[in-house]
Design a protein around this motif. Structure first.
Motif, PDB file in Angstrom:
ATOM      1  N   VAL A   8      44.094  42.705  42.359  1.00 33.24           N
ATOM      2  CA  VAL A   8      45.283  42.817  41.505  1.00 33.24           C
ATOM      3  C   VAL A   8      46.518  42.902  42.401  1.00 33.24           C
ATOM      4  CG1 VAL A   8      43.982  43.959  39.678  1.00 33.24           C
ATOM      5  CG2 VAL A   8      45.150  45.338  41.379  1.00 33.24           C
ATOM      6  N   LYS A   9      47.654  42.449  41.839  1.00 32.88           N
ATOM      7  CA  LYS A   9      48.892  42.445  42.612  1.00 32.88           C
ATOM      8  C   LYS A   9      49.942  43.388  42.047  1.00 32.88           C
ATOM      9  CE  LYS A   9      49.298  37.985  42.218  1.00 32.88           C
ATOM     10  NZ  LYS A   9      49.819  36.605  42.326  1.00 32.88           N
ATOM     11  N   ASP A  10      49.888  43.678  40.766  1.00 31.00           N
ATOM     12  CA  ASP A  10      50.924  44.517  40.171  1.00 31.00           C
ATOM     13  C   ASP A  10      50.321  45.343  39.037  1.00 31.00           C
ATOM     14  OD1 ASP A  10      50.555  42.636  38.158  1.00 31.00           O
ATOM     15  OD2 ASP A  10      52.348  41.499  38.694  1.00 31.00           O
ATOM     16  N   GLU A  11      51.201  46.018  38.335  1.00 30.39           N
ATOM     17  CA  GLU A  11      50.772  46.911  37.259  1.00 30.39           C
ATOM     18  C   GLU A  11      50.105  46.151  36.121  1.00 30.39           C
ATOM     19  OE1 GLU A  11      53.015  49.802  34.012  1.00 30.39           O
ATOM     20  OE2 GLU A  11      53.883  49.547  36.014  1.00 30.39           O
ATOM     21  N   ALA A  12      50.609  44.964  35.797  1.00 32.61           N
ATOM     22  CA  ALA A  12      50.027  44.181  34.705  1.00 32.61           C
ATOM     23  C   ALA A  12      48.610  43.739  35.050  1.00 32.61           C
ATOM     24  CB  ALA A  12      50.908  42.970  34.406  1.00 32.61           C
ATOM     25  N   ASP A  13      48.409  43.273  36.293  1.00 32.78           N
ATOM     26  CA  ASP A  13      47.062  42.876  36.716  1.00 32.78           C
ATOM     27  C   ASP A  13      46.102  44.061  36.692  1.00 32.78           C
ATOM     28  OD1 ASP A  13      47.988  40.353  37.044  1.00 32.78           O
ATOM     29  OD2 ASP A  13      48.051  40.388  39.235  1.00 32.78           O
ATOM     30  N   LEU A  14      46.593  45.238  37.092  1.00 32.01           N
ATOM     31  CA  LEU A  14      45.732  46.420  37.111  1.00 32.01           C
ATOM     32  C   LEU A  14      45.272  46.784  35.702  1.00 32.01           C
ATOM     33  CD1 LEU A  14      44.449  48.780  38.636  1.00 32.01           C
ATOM     34  CD2 LEU A  14      46.617  50.012  38.405  1.00 32.01           C
ATOM     35  N   LYS A  15      46.181  46.720  34.743  1.00 34.67           N
ATOM     36  CA  LYS A  15      45.806  47.041  33.365  1.00 34.67           C
ATOM     37  C   LYS A  15      44.780  46.038  32.823  1.00 34.67           C
ATOM     38  CE  LYS A  15      50.144  49.364  32.185  1.00 34.67           C
ATOM     39  NZ  LYS A  15      51.358  49.342  31.329  1.00 34.67           N
ATOM     40  N   ILE A  16      44.948  44.763  33.184  1.00 35.05           N
ATOM     41  CA  ILE A  16      43.987  43.743  32.734  1.00 35.05           C
ATOM     42  C   ILE A  16      42.615  43.994  33.349  1.00 35.05           C
ATOM     43  CG2 ILE A  16      43.434  41.282  32.837  1.00 35.05           C
ATOM     44  CD1 ILE A  16      46.449  40.715  32.706  1.00 35.05           C
ATOM     45  N   ALA A  17      42.598  44.320  34.654  1.00 33.30           N
ATOM     46  CA  ALA A  17      41.322  44.560  35.326  1.00 33.30           C
ATOM     47  C   ALA A  17      40.626  45.799  34.760  1.00 33.30           C
ATOM     48  CB  ALA A  17      41.556  44.719  36.832  1.00 33.30           C
ATOM     49  N   LEU A  18      41.375  46.843  34.483  1.00 31.63           N
ATOM     50  CA  LEU A  18      40.767  48.050  33.914  1.00 31.63           C
ATOM     51  C   LEU A  18      40.226  47.784  32.509  1.00 31.63           C
ATOM     52  CD1 LEU A  18      43.299  50.815  35.064  1.00 31.63           C
ATOM     53  CD2 LEU A  18      40.988  50.408  35.923  1.00 31.63           C
ATOM     54  N   GLU A  19      40.911  46.912  31.770  1.00 33.30           N
ATOM     55  CA  GLU A  19      40.441  46.576  30.427  1.00 33.30           C
ATOM     56  C   GLU A  19      39.124  45.800  30.505  1.00 33.30           C
ATOM     57  OE1 GLU A  19      40.437  46.567  26.314  1.00 33.30           O
ATOM     58  OE2 GLU A  19      41.720  47.675  27.715  1.00 33.30           O
ATOM     59  N   GLU A  20      39.021  44.910  31.497  1.00 32.29           N
ATOM     60  CA  GLU A  20      37.784  44.152  31.659  1.00 32.29           C
ATOM     61  C   GLU A  20      36.615  45.037  32.113  1.00 32.29           C
ATOM     62  OE1 GLU A  20      38.594  41.038  34.381  1.00 32.29           O
ATOM     63  OE2 GLU A  20      39.935  39.922  33.031  1.00 32.29           O
ATOM     64  N   LEU A  21      36.925  46.098  32.840  1.00 34.26           N
ATOM     65  CA  LEU A  21      35.873  46.955  33.395  1.00 34.26           C
ATOM     66  C   LEU A  21      35.707  48.264  32.621  1.00 34.26           C
ATOM     67  CD1 LEU A  21      36.783  46.569  37.197  1.00 34.26           C
ATOM     68  CD2 LEU A  21      34.920  45.439  35.972  1.00 34.26           C
ATOM     69  N   LYS A  22      36.246  48.319  31.410  1.00 33.19           N
ATOM     70  CA  LYS A  22      36.216  49.591  30.677  1.00 33.19           C
ATOM     71  C   LYS A  22      34.798  50.035  30.319  1.00 33.19           C
ATOM     72  CE  LYS A  22      37.013  47.434  26.144  1.00 33.19           C
ATOM     73  NZ  LYS A  22      37.914  47.411  24.961  1.00 33.19           N
ATOM     74  N   GLY A  23      33.839  49.133  30.343  1.00 30.62           N
ATOM     75  CA  GLY A  23      32.467  49.522  30.041  1.00 30.62           C
ATOM     76  C   GLY A  23      31.717  50.069  31.241  1.00 30.62           C
ATOM     77  N   LYS A  24      32.312  50.059  32.420  1.00 32.46           N
ATOM     78  CA  LYS A  24      31.653  50.527  33.631  1.00 32.46           C
ATOM     79  C   LYS A  24      31.646  52.060  33.681  1.00 32.46           C
ATOM     80  CE  LYS A  24      31.079  46.331  35.289  1.00 32.46           C
ATOM     81  NZ  LYS A  24      29.743  45.737  35.489  1.00 32.46           N
ATOM     82  N   HIS A  25      30.609  52.592  34.281  1.00 34.16           N
ATOM     83  CA  HIS A  25      30.505  54.043  34.419  1.00 34.16           C
ATOM     84  C   HIS A  25      31.517  54.592  35.422  1.00 34.16           C
ATOM     85  CE1 HIS A  25      28.829  57.808  36.120  1.00 34.16           C
ATOM     86  NE2 HIS A  25      28.358  58.005  34.891  1.00 34.16           N
ATOM     87  N   THR A  26      31.679  53.900  36.546  1.00 30.93           N
ATOM     88  CA  THR A  26      32.589  54.330  37.613  1.00 30.93           C
ATOM     89  C   THR A  26      33.348  53.124  38.137  1.00 30.93           C
ATOM     90  OG1 THR A  26      31.115  56.149  38.277  1.00 30.93           O
ATOM     91  CG2 THR A  26      32.770  55.442  39.877  1.00 30.93           C
ATOM     92  N   ILE A  27      34.645  53.319  38.361  1.00 31.42           N
ATOM     93  CA  ILE A  27      35.499  52.262  38.927  1.00 31.42           C
ATOM     94  C   ILE A  27      36.170  52.826  40.167  1.00 31.42           C
ATOM     95  CG2 ILE A  27      37.466  50.731  38.544  1.00 31.42           C
ATOM     96  CD1 ILE A  27      36.870  50.875  35.550  1.00 31.42           C
ATOM     97  N   LEU A  28      36.066  52.108  41.272  1.00 28.25           N
ATOM     98  CA  LEU A  28      36.695  52.512  42.526  1.00 28.25           C
ATOM     99  C   LEU A  28      37.819  51.535  42.855  1.00 28.25           C
ATOM    100  CD1 LEU A  28      33.522  53.340  44.671  1.00 28.25           C
ATOM    101  CD2 LEU A  28      34.970  54.926  43.380  1.00 28.25           C
ATOM    102  N   ILE A  29      38.995  52.063  43.204  1.00 29.95           N
ATOM    103  CA  ILE A  29      40.169  51.235  43.510  1.00 29.95           C
ATOM    104  C   ILE A  29      40.544  51.452  44.967  1.00 29.95           C
ATOM    105  CG2 ILE A  29      42.563  50.714  42.929  1.00 29.95           C
ATOM    106  CD1 ILE A  29      42.075  51.852  40.160  1.00 29.95           C
ATOM    107  N   ASP A  30      40.562  50.379  45.722  1.00 30.16           N
ATOM    108  CA  ASP A  30      41.018  50.408  47.116  1.00 30.16           C
ATOM    109  C   ASP A  30      42.466  49.951  47.148  1.00 30.16           C
ATOM    110  OD1 ASP A  30      41.153  50.442  49.907  1.00 30.16           O
ATOM    111  OD2 ASP A  30      40.461  48.362  50.047  1.00 30.16           O
ATOM    112  N   THR A  31      43.370  50.799  47.580  1.00 26.60           N
ATOM    113  CA  THR A  31      44.806  50.497  47.541  1.00 26.60           C
ATOM    114  C   THR A  31      45.280  49.989  48.893  1.00 26.60           C
ATOM    115  OG1 THR A  31      45.407  52.769  48.104  1.00 26.60           O
ATOM    116  CG2 THR A  31      45.195  52.237  45.767  1.00 26.60           C
TER     117      THR A  31
END
Length: 452
Positions: free
Chosen positions: A286-309
């Motif tokens: 992801v590059k910005d806030e909009a991309d991050l929200k889209i990615a989190l929406e796609e992965l909302k069914g995951k048990h754990t999400i790790l973000i490397d900044t």
């Protein structure tokens, strides 16, 4: 103001002369070393009170009252003059009214005179206030100097009276703990302890004030969204891969989501993609806030999400933008700050305060294997009241990532300090001077039942 000069061979003797001559409430203007001894300028507190009450506008009001009295005295004197010479008063009766009219014409000039006389007073008032403020600042500075000297003298006496406290202080400093935190612990240590008892007490106090997770259930079992943040080169990507590997080993790749925001460096996200490919987990860039929200929406069914900044300097304005992006999503993101164990305490404090714009949920110590001492990292975590999750001591994935063990970390800190024989260590005769110039730590430690 009666300012007196006192001269003696030492500061202590000069202060005794001030106390004997001017009393306990004397005000000290200066205390300096001169050829042959120490010189102190001081005056009585009563002189200070009289100086403060001597206000220039009050004097100007008295000067304004003087012209106002002149017409009143003239008016009282004129009837007496007319009674003394009745013929003249009767002959001049027709001219009496014009004469009074002439006398009343200068009245506006009389009322205008105070405005002229108050102008210097008004100009002098700020100057007088400035002098008072300068004097008060000088007194505060002198108080700080005297307090520093008293602490230095006190620690000099402690070294002779209770050498165990002095050795404990030196042990804390050698382990990398700050002078402020070391002073607070040493000053609150119970008296008449043996060296072994003192070491046990100090370690128990540090363990009590170092917050750490008891186990990794909060990440591996409870799940959620976790973002690893920190400056460049602190090891965020490698630590993210280690956490991802630990999760996959326990729950499988299907319940894990990986996101990277490192779109600034050339090939910055490729390292995490390689780890993701090995683990069988897709990495979303992801590059910005909009991309991050889209990615989190796609992965909302995951048990754990790790973000490397992306790593940026703690002094870069992008830090605030990065924190704002992570805080703007509907799904709460827990922010874990990676702290480099090789950095100095000042640098780590600067990093924590830069990333602590919004609340931090915890921290991870990295590069533990490269640090000569780790007391500075533990010191910052204690003072900033951070919660320690993991420690990383190598590049192997996932072997070199461990849940923080407080007892082992503190034991390792003192063991490394005991082996430290570098020129950065303090000598015993330097400790009083160091303590005299150390400000107390803002964070009050919990000292247990002995010091509640």
């Amino acid at each position: 103001m009666n300012i007196k000069r006192f001269f003696a061979s030492s500061s202590r003797e000069a202060l005794a002369m001030v106390r004997k001559s001017l009393g306990e409430d004397a005000v000290i203007l200066s205390n300096r070393a001169v050829n042959g001894g120490n010189e102190i300028l001081a005056f009585k507190e009563e002189d200070m009170a009289s100086f403060m009450s001597d206000d220039t506008p009050v004097q100007s009001s008295k000067r304004r009252a003087a012209p106002a009295m002149e017409p009143l005295q003239a008016a009282q004197a004129r009837p007496a003059a007319r009674q003394a010479r009745p013929p003249v008063r009767q002959q001049a009766a027709p001219e009496a009214e014009p004469y009074r009219a002439v006398r009343t014409e200068p009245a506006p000039t009389t009322t205008a005179r105070p405005k002229v006389t108050t102008t210097p007073a008004q100009a002098a008032a700020p100057q007088s206030n400035k002098q008072i403020n300068d004097m008060l600042n000088e007194i505060r500075n002198m108080r700080s100097v005297i307090e520093s000297q008293l602490v230095e003298i006190s620690w000099g006496n402690i070294q002779h009276r209770d050498p165990v406290k002095s050795n404990t202080l030196n042990m804390l400093l050698s382990a990398g703990f700050s002078a402020a935190l070391s002073r607070q612990i040493a000053e609150n240590m119970p008296d008449h302890r043996t060296s072994a008892e003192a070491n046990t007490w100090v370690q128990s106090i540090l363990e009590k004030n170092l917050q750490a997770i008891p186990n990794e259930d909060e990440i591996l079992n409870r799940g959620g969204v976790f973002a690893l943040i920190g400056p460049t080169g602190v090891g965020k990507t490698t630590t993210t891969a280690k956490l991802a590997a630990r999760f996959v080993m326990k729950h499988g790749p299907g319940k894990l989501g990986l996101i990277t925001t490192d779109a600034y460096r050339i090939g910055g996200h490729e390292q995490l993609r390689i780890y993701g490919k090995i683990l069988g987990v897709m990495v979303h860039a992801v590059k910005d806030e909009a991309d991050l929200k889209i990615a989190l929406e796609e992965l909302k069914g995951k048990h754990t999400i790790l973000i490397d900044t992306v790593g940026v300097s703690q002094k870069d304005r992008m830090v605030a933008e990065q924190i704002a992006m992570l805080s703007s999503t509907r799904q709460p993101i827990k922010k874990l700050l990676c702290l480099n164990a090789t950095n100095t305490g000042e640098t780590l404090t600067d990093v924590v305060r830069a990333y602590k714009v919004k609340q931090l949920d915890g921290c991870i110590i990295t590069k533990l294997d490269e640090a000569a001492t780790i007391g500075s990292a533990l010191d910052v975590i204690i003072r900033e009241k951070l919660r320690l999750y993991y420690v990383a001591n190598g590049q192997r994935v996932p072997e070199d990532l461990h849940v923080a063990n407080k007892k082992l970390l503190i034991h390792r800190a003192f063991r490394a300090g005991a082996q430290n024989t570098s020129s950065f260590q303090f000598k015993h005769n330097e400790l009083p001077f160091l303590m005299g110039n150390t400000s107390p730590v803002a964070t009050k430690l919990s000292m247990g039942a002995d010091h509640v």
